[in-house]
Write an enzyme that holds these catalytic residues in place. Structure first.
Site, short mmCIF file in Angstrom:
data_model
loop_
_atom_site.label_atom_id
_atom_site.label_comp_id
_atom_site.label_asym_id
_atom_site.label_seq_id
_atom_site.Cartn_x
_atom_site.Cartn_y
_atom_site.Cartn_z
N CYS A 159 -1.58 6.10 -5.51
CA CYS A 159 -1.38 7.05 -4.89
C CYS A 159 -2.33 7.88 -4.98
O CYS A 159 -2.80 8.96 -5.47
CB CYS A 159 -0.40 7.74 -5.56
SG CYS A 159 0.85 8.74 -3.98
N CYS A 182 -0.76 11.77 -4.05
CA CYS A 182 0.21 12.28 -5.78
C CYS A 182 -1.58 12.56 -6.13
O CYS A 182 -1.52 13.70 -6.93
CB CYS A 182 0.15 11.10 -6.42
SG CYS A 182 1.81 9.82 -5.75
N ASP A 183 -2.89 11.68 -6.58
CA ASP A 183 -3.64 11.66 -7.69
C ASP A 183 -5.22 12.61 -6.25
O ASP A 183 -6.28 12.84 -7.37
CB ASP A 183 -4.12 10.81 -7.62
CG ASP A 183 -2.56 10.51 -9.17
OD1 ASP A 183 -2.01 11.38 -9.27
OD2 ASP A 183 -2.03 8.65 -9.20
#
Ligand code: NAP
Length: 307
Positions: free
Chosen positions: A131, A134-135
């Site tokens: 993701c 997300c990261d």
């Protein structure tokens, strides 16, 4: 007989449990084969509103679970292996035991497809991610690699150029599944380099608990080499967890639940929440919102039925 069975214990399922528990419906939550869902695979979550310092993904999802339990939600460690939604009460086979429910909220998510490299699973959350939203932020000024040749890979590669010093897209063929517009955008981005006809053989370094490099192989020349990488993003698709509902709940060709508006499925009394239906946003906050919607719809459905 349960008023509500929630299938899945990620952000969507736990939020549906919280809302239905606060409505005094005493939901039963089936935790599933990946308890905590995708959030349990991430580290710091910095884009869930309300946490200015960010919050650990596993802590966030566990907190929602505790909040739901506080209001009476019950959790069952198990997986739905079969469902009979042809008549009411609905029946779910959870690890070979049948349970009955007046309503069902399917929040079983979509699991990221992985490459199944020898060290991949050991490095999830330590440089291996599924993701970018997300990261990506953790790889400011770093070397990033994205695997895949579809729209997700192109979208993630473009997004990751905001952070990375370089983004290498590795794809196993030299033609792309991605739409022309997404591919053109990636091709015209000077920070993105393409490695086609190339596969990843492994990701290192499990001993350091950190991604440092990958081993690549060119399928045409059979040449192998090691390339330094800090962030390794696998974008080869997701698999919605809908197998037990096949043939009963209407699904799209890839197996995602087809929404009938709001949180409704084709079966009255069966609702969807989160990534099991959502292939567009896939965020913790949208999953939580979807869990809330499904809970409110289940509550209204039960009320209309006189329960
Ligand atoms: P996808 O279209 O199925 O593409 C998956 C990619 O991963 C393909 O290039 C495939 O290679 C590769 N792949 C699969 N298994 C692999 C393996 N074991 N090793 C190496 N490579 C592998 O998946 P997606 O990109 O996640 O997209 C899913 C759907 O969402 C699509 O309909 C897409 O259009 C849509 N989507 C749309 C947007 C947007 O419009 N903004 C953004 C994201 C996703 P091959 O091509 O060789 O099979």
């Amino acid at each position: 007989m349960r008023n509500v069975i929630v299938v899945g214990s990620g952000c969507a399922g736990n939020t549906a449990a919280l809302y239905t528990a606060r409505a005094n419906l005493r939901p039963l939550v089936v935790a599933g084969h990946e308890p905590g869902g995708q959030l349990s695979l991430t580290t710091l979550v910095e884009n869930f509103p309300g946490f200015p310092e960010g919050i650990d993904g596993p802590v966030l999802v566990e907190n929602i679970k505790k909040q739901a339990e506080h209001f009476g939600a019950e959790y069952l460690h198990g997986t739905v292996i079969e469902a009979d939604l042809s008549k009411r009460p609905f029946r779910l086979n959870i690890d070979n035991e049948w349970h009955e429910a007046r309503t069902v909220i399917i929040a079983s998510g979509a699991s990221a497809r992985w490459l199944n490299l020898p060290n991949e699973q050991k490095l999830i959350g330590h440089g291996v991610s599924s993701c970018a939203t997300c990261d990506g932020f953790f790889y400011r000024g770093k070397k990033i690699m994205v695997i895949g040749g579809g729209d997700t890979a192109m979208e993630e590669a473009n997004f990751l150029t905001r952070f990375g010093e370089e983004v290498a897209v590795v794809h196993r063929r030299d033609t792309f599944r991605a739409s022309k517009i997404m591919l053109d955008r990636a091709r015209s981005n000077p920070k993105i380099k393409f490695l086609t006809d190339t596969v990843v053989e492994d990701v290192y370094d499990a001993d350091q608990h950190l991604v440092t490099s990958v081993k690549l192989r060119n399928l045409k020349t059979d040449e192998t080499w090691v390339r330094d990488v800090d962030g390794f993003f696998v974008a080869i698709g997701h698999i919605p967890n809908t197998r037990p509902f096949e043939g009963q709940i209407e699904l799209d060709p890839d197996g995602y639940i087809l929404s009938k508006g709001g949180a409704r499925t084709n079966i009255a009394g069966v609702f969807h929440a989160g990534d099991v239906q959502d292939r567009a946003y896939r965020q913790a906050i949208t999953a939580a919102g979807a869990g809330c919607m499904a809970a409110i719809e289940a509550e209204r459905f039960l009320e209309a039925e006189g329960h």
